[in-house]
Design a protein around this motif. Structure first.
Motif, mmCIF file in Angstrom:
data_model
loop_
_atom_site.group_PDB
_atom_site.id
_atom_site.type_symbol
_atom_site.label_atom_id
_atom_site.label_comp_id
_atom_site.label_asym_id
_atom_site.label_seq_id
_atom_site.Cartn_x
_atom_site.Cartn_y
_atom_site.Cartn_z
ATOM 1 N N LEU A 12 -44.057 68.894 94.767
ATOM 2 C CA LEU A 12 -43.158 69.898 94.185
ATOM 3 C C LEU A 12 -43.920 70.854 93.278
ATOM 4 C CD1 LEU A 12 -39.969 67.814 93.368
ATOM 5 C CD2 LEU A 12 -40.205 69.634 95.077
ATOM 6 N N TRP A 13 -44.846 70.308 92.472
ATOM 7 C CA TRP A 13 -45.657 71.146 91.595
ATOM 8 C C TRP A 13 -46.485 72.124 92.436
ATOM 9 C CZ3 TRP A 13 -50.781 72.174 91.441
ATOM 10 C CH2 TRP A 13 -51.225 72.935 90.359
ATOM 11 N N GLY A 16 -44.318 74.771 94.001
ATOM 12 C CA GLY A 16 -43.908 75.696 92.945
ATOM 13 C C GLY A 16 -45.027 76.644 92.562
ATOM 14 N N PHE A 20 -45.027 80.630 92.879
ATOM 15 C CA PHE A 20 -45.343 81.425 91.693
ATOM 16 C C PHE A 20 -46.366 82.502 92.037
ATOM 17 C CE2 PHE A 20 -47.882 82.123 87.829
ATOM 18 C CZ PHE A 20 -46.895 82.422 86.894
ATOM 19 N N TYR A 162 -48.867 79.307 85.131
ATOM 20 C CA TYR A 162 -47.838 78.516 85.816
ATOM 21 C C TYR A 162 -47.509 77.252 85.022
ATOM 22 C CZ TYR A 162 -45.535 75.594 89.313
ATOM 23 O OH TYR A 162 -44.644 74.779 89.965
ATOM 24 N N LEU A 166 -43.995 76.188 83.263
ATOM 25 C CA LEU A 166 -43.314 74.913 83.520
ATOM 26 C C LEU A 166 -43.076 74.130 82.231
ATOM 27 C CD1 LEU A 166 -44.930 73.380 86.724
ATOM 28 C CD2 LEU A 166 -42.685 74.430 86.486
#
Length: 176
Positions: A12-13, A16, A20, A162, A166
């Protein structure tokens, strides 16, 4: 089980981060707002804000995060713009020291001037976090337009920004 959870979090990171990078915002379409807010710290940000102001896209501009020793005349000389433009239409915000305090300073300035629409100008890689911080501080009903200055950020810059974004979102969720 724990390895699967960690793998899912890592996936997921990574997805993401890819989103981004691929979805960095760009300049906004021409439109008028009451105000322009420019965050210091990156190339061409102030120049972009001044160009928008001179083109009649807003009546006033705040440059947030200006060093306390800088005076309007000095910034006018640095940008090559006339001092009277700074006297009439550009305010220097000298209380902010980071993106979070930029949001608070800008929102306070918006309330003091009773503005209901604003164009936020910052660098493309910085815009998601800057928008998040400003939107958290603005009063309900304020129209916020993002106007990103295109750049060529390094992988390291994108990686760090990023992760800051987060962490800030997580911090806001837990009340920090």
């Amino acid at each position: 089980m724990i390895r699967r959870i960690l793998a899912a979090i890592l996936l997921l990171w990574a997805l993401g981060f890819a989103a981004f990078v691929v979805l960095l915002p760009g300049p906004a379409a021409p439109s008028e707002t009451d105000a322009i807010i420019v965050l210091t710290g990156g190339e061409n940000r102030i120049d972009r804000g001044i160009a928008l102001l001179k083109d009649g896209h807003a009546e006033r501009m705040l440059v947030s995060g200006v060093n306390r020793t800088v005076r309007p005349a000095e910034l006018a000389a640095e940008t090559g713009e006339p001092e009277d433009l700074f006297e009439c239409c550009i305010d220097l915000g000298q209380d902010a020291v980071d993106t979070r305090s930029n949001g608070a300073e800008a929102a306070r300035w918006m309330r003091e001037n009773r503005f209901t629409s604003v164009r936020l100008v910052t660098t493309d890689w910085h815009m998601p976090r800057a928008r998040f911080e400003l939107a958290r501080e603005l009063d309900d009903g304020v129209d916020l337009i993002t106007d990103a200055v295109a750049s060529e950020p390094s992988f390291t810059q994108l990686f760090l920004e990023y992760n800051k974004y987060l962490l800030r979102r997580i911090g806001a969720l837990i009340g920090i």
